[in-house]
Design an enzyme around this catalytic site. Structure first.
Site, mmCIF file in Angstrom:
data_model
loop_
_atom_site.group_PDB
_atom_site.id
_atom_site.type_symbol
_atom_site.label_atom_id
_atom_site.label_comp_id
_atom_site.label_asym_id
_atom_site.label_seq_id
_atom_site.Cartn_x
_atom_site.Cartn_y
_atom_site.Cartn_z
ATOM 1 N N ASP A 9 0.833 -1.204 0.000
ATOM 2 C CA ASP A 9 0.000 0.000 0.000
ATOM 3 C C ASP A 9 0.869 1.257 0.000
ATOM 4 O O ASP A 9 1.982 1.243 0.510
ATOM 5 C CB ASP A 9 -0.903 -0.030 1.246
ATOM 6 N N GLY B 1 0.097 5.475 -4.311
ATOM 7 C CA GLY B 1 -0.548 6.748 -4.673
ATOM 8 C C GLY B 1 -0.002 7.890 -3.832
ATOM 9 O O GLY B 1 0.379 8.943 -4.372
ATOM 10 N N ARG B 2 0.048 7.670 -2.494
ATOM 11 C CA ARG B 2 0.550 8.725 -1.603
ATOM 12 C C ARG B 2 2.002 9.074 -1.900
ATOM 13 O O ARG B 2 2.390 10.235 -1.892
ATOM 14 C CB ARG B 2 0.434 8.272 -0.142
ATOM 15 N N THR C 220 -10.500 -6.735 -5.596
ATOM 16 C CA THR C 220 -11.794 -6.605 -6.292
ATOM 17 C C THR C 220 -12.273 -5.153 -6.177
ATOM 18 O O THR C 220 -12.879 -4.624 -7.104
ATOM 19 C CB THR C 220 -12.854 -7.563 -5.680
ATOM 20 N N GLU C 221 -11.959 -4.507 -5.044
ATOM 21 C CA GLU C 221 -12.376 -3.107 -4.838
ATOM 22 C C GLU C 221 -11.615 -2.151 -5.771
ATOM 23 O O GLU C 221 -12.118 -1.081 -6.118
ATOM 24 C CB GLU C 221 -12.125 -2.669 -3.380
ATOM 25 N N ASN C 222 -10.411 -2.535 -6.181
ATOM 26 C CA ASN C 222 -9.612 -1.656 -7.050
ATOM 27 C C ASN C 222 -10.261 -1.442 -8.421
ATOM 28 O O ASN C 222 -9.911 -0.494 -9.129
ATOM 29 C CB ASN C 222 -8.191 -2.204 -7.252
ATOM 30 N N GLU D 104 1.237 -13.647 11.941
ATOM 31 C CA GLU D 104 1.804 -12.479 12.616
ATOM 32 C C GLU D 104 1.683 -11.287 11.670
ATOM 33 O O GLU D 104 1.930 -11.422 10.463
ATOM 34 C CB GLU D 104 3.305 -12.696 12.903
HETATM 35 C C1 FPP Z 1 -1.695 0.256 -3.398
HETATM 36 O O1 FPP Z 1 -1.299 1.609 -3.427
HETATM 37 C C2 FPP Z 1 -1.141 -0.509 -4.497
HETATM 38 C C3 FPP Z 1 -1.860 -1.055 -5.526
HETATM 39 C C4 FPP Z 1 -3.324 -0.912 -5.647
HETATM 40 C C5 FPP Z 1 -1.231 -1.801 -6.612
HETATM 41 C C6 FPP Z 1 0.051 -2.522 -6.327
HETATM 42 C C7 FPP Z 1 0.806 -2.613 -7.596
HETATM 43 C C8 FPP Z 1 2.152 -2.556 -7.750
HETATM 44 C C9 FPP Z 1 3.082 -2.531 -6.615
HETATM 45 C C10 FPP Z 1 2.767 -2.474 -9.104
HETATM 46 C C11 FPP Z 1 2.808 -3.660 -9.953
HETATM 47 C C12 FPP Z 1 2.625 -4.981 -9.319
HETATM 48 C C13 FPP Z 1 3.310 -6.078 -9.703
HETATM 49 C C14 FPP Z 1 3.028 -7.387 -9.064
HETATM 50 C C15 FPP Z 1 4.349 -6.013 -10.728
HETATM 51 P P1 FPP Z 1 -2.400 2.710 -3.487
HETATM 52 O O2 FPP Z 1 -2.553 3.147 -4.889
HETATM 53 O O3 FPP Z 1 -3.650 2.220 -2.844
HETATM 54 O O4 FPP Z 1 -1.754 3.836 -2.611
HETATM 55 P P2 FPP Z 1 -2.507 4.920 -1.740
HETATM 56 O O5 FPP Z 1 -3.204 4.174 -0.643
HETATM 57 O O6 FPP Z 1 -1.387 5.774 -1.241
HETATM 58 O O7 FPP Z 1 -3.437 5.649 -2.646
#
Ligand code: FPP
Length: 254
Positions: free
Chosen positions: A18, A21-22, A64-66, A205
């Protein structure tokens, strides 16, 4: 220098990646840039896991929420995923990494689905570590799907209702055959499971760090593993009943 005991490594590490985005917003960059840099963290953690001897690594790449995110961001993430599969295949073969995927793969764009299927097929006989990508994944959805499949078997008379056990359930999950995670890592500080591995995390854990995913590299990973090694896992038993596995200590220098 972070000390890791190779005898007491988690067999399975699961990660909620996570904060992409931030990370980007803090730098005045588009969110997608955060995902791109996050891909480098994926590489770093896969590589460190392989080198240390972690057998299973599960990565929550898309929930799924994404699907509710803006189409541009979804497209960008799908492209990143497809490119990652393309560029990493050689390394996966060289290092004997097996790729698996869990989630509603049918919802993925055909090109991504095909790339996933091709990579899974190409790596299925690899005997080194296993990387499990959770894509278009939701824990409740997985549990509901298992319940439907079991109900159908009961309806057909293949199994009696009273014979449905935790084992039956496990055999109908996407993670069939994979041991439950020993350690869950969540980056960027949120104390939530976000619908990830709801069944599988029962005794796991949990390590939450404020570090945002794009900044989570080998050093941060070793810190999470060191945290795990300080924990005594009791599985509902008392301290006295639990025997820690003794092992020679080793020092991993960076
Ligand atoms: C959460 O950050 C991250 C994701 C929804 C996607 C994760 C994807 C990657 C790390 C890139 C590619 C993956 C692979 C396996 C090559 P967020 O966008 O929710 O961040 P935020 O909470 O700060 O908005």
């Amino acid at each position: 220098m972070i000390e890791i005991d190779p005898e007491r490594l988690p067999r399975h590490v699961a990660v909620i990646m996570d904060g992409n985005g931030r990370w980007a917003q803090q730098r005045g960059l588009p969110r997608l840039h955060g995902h791109r840099v996050g891909k480098e963290s994926v590489r770093a953690v896969v590589e460190a896991s392989r080198r240390l001897g972690v057998r299973y690594l599960s990565l929550y790449a898309f929930s799924t929420e994404n699907w509710r995110r803006p189409p541009r961001e979804i497209d960008g993430l799908m492209t990143l995923l497809r490119r990652y599969l393309d560029t990493e295949l050689g390394k996966m073969m060289k290092h004997q990494i097996r790729l698996l995927a869990v989630g509603s793969l049918r919802r993925l764009p055909p090109a991504v689905r095909q790339a996933l299927r091709a990579t899974i097929t190409a790596t299925k006989r690899n005997t080194g570590m296993t990387v499990v990508l959770a894509v278009s994944y939701g824990g409740r959805e997985e549990i509901a799907r298992a319940a439907r499949a079991i109900a159908r078997r009961v309806q057909r008379g293949e199994i009696a209702a009273h014979e449905v056990t935790e084992d039956t359930f496990e055999r109908h999950l996407g993670t069939v055959g994979i041991p439950d995670p020993d350690l869950l890592i969540r980056t960027s500080g949120e104390m939530r499971l976000s619908n990830f591995f709801l069944w599988q995390l029962a005794y796991t854990e949990i390590y939450v760090t404020d570090t945002l995913w794009p900044d989570f590299r080998e050093r941060e990973y070793l810190q999470a593993l060191a945290f795990f090694q300080q924990r005594q896992r009791r599985f509902g038993r008392t301290d006295q009943q639990v025997e820690m596995v003794p092992g020679a200590r080793a020092v991993l220098a960076r």
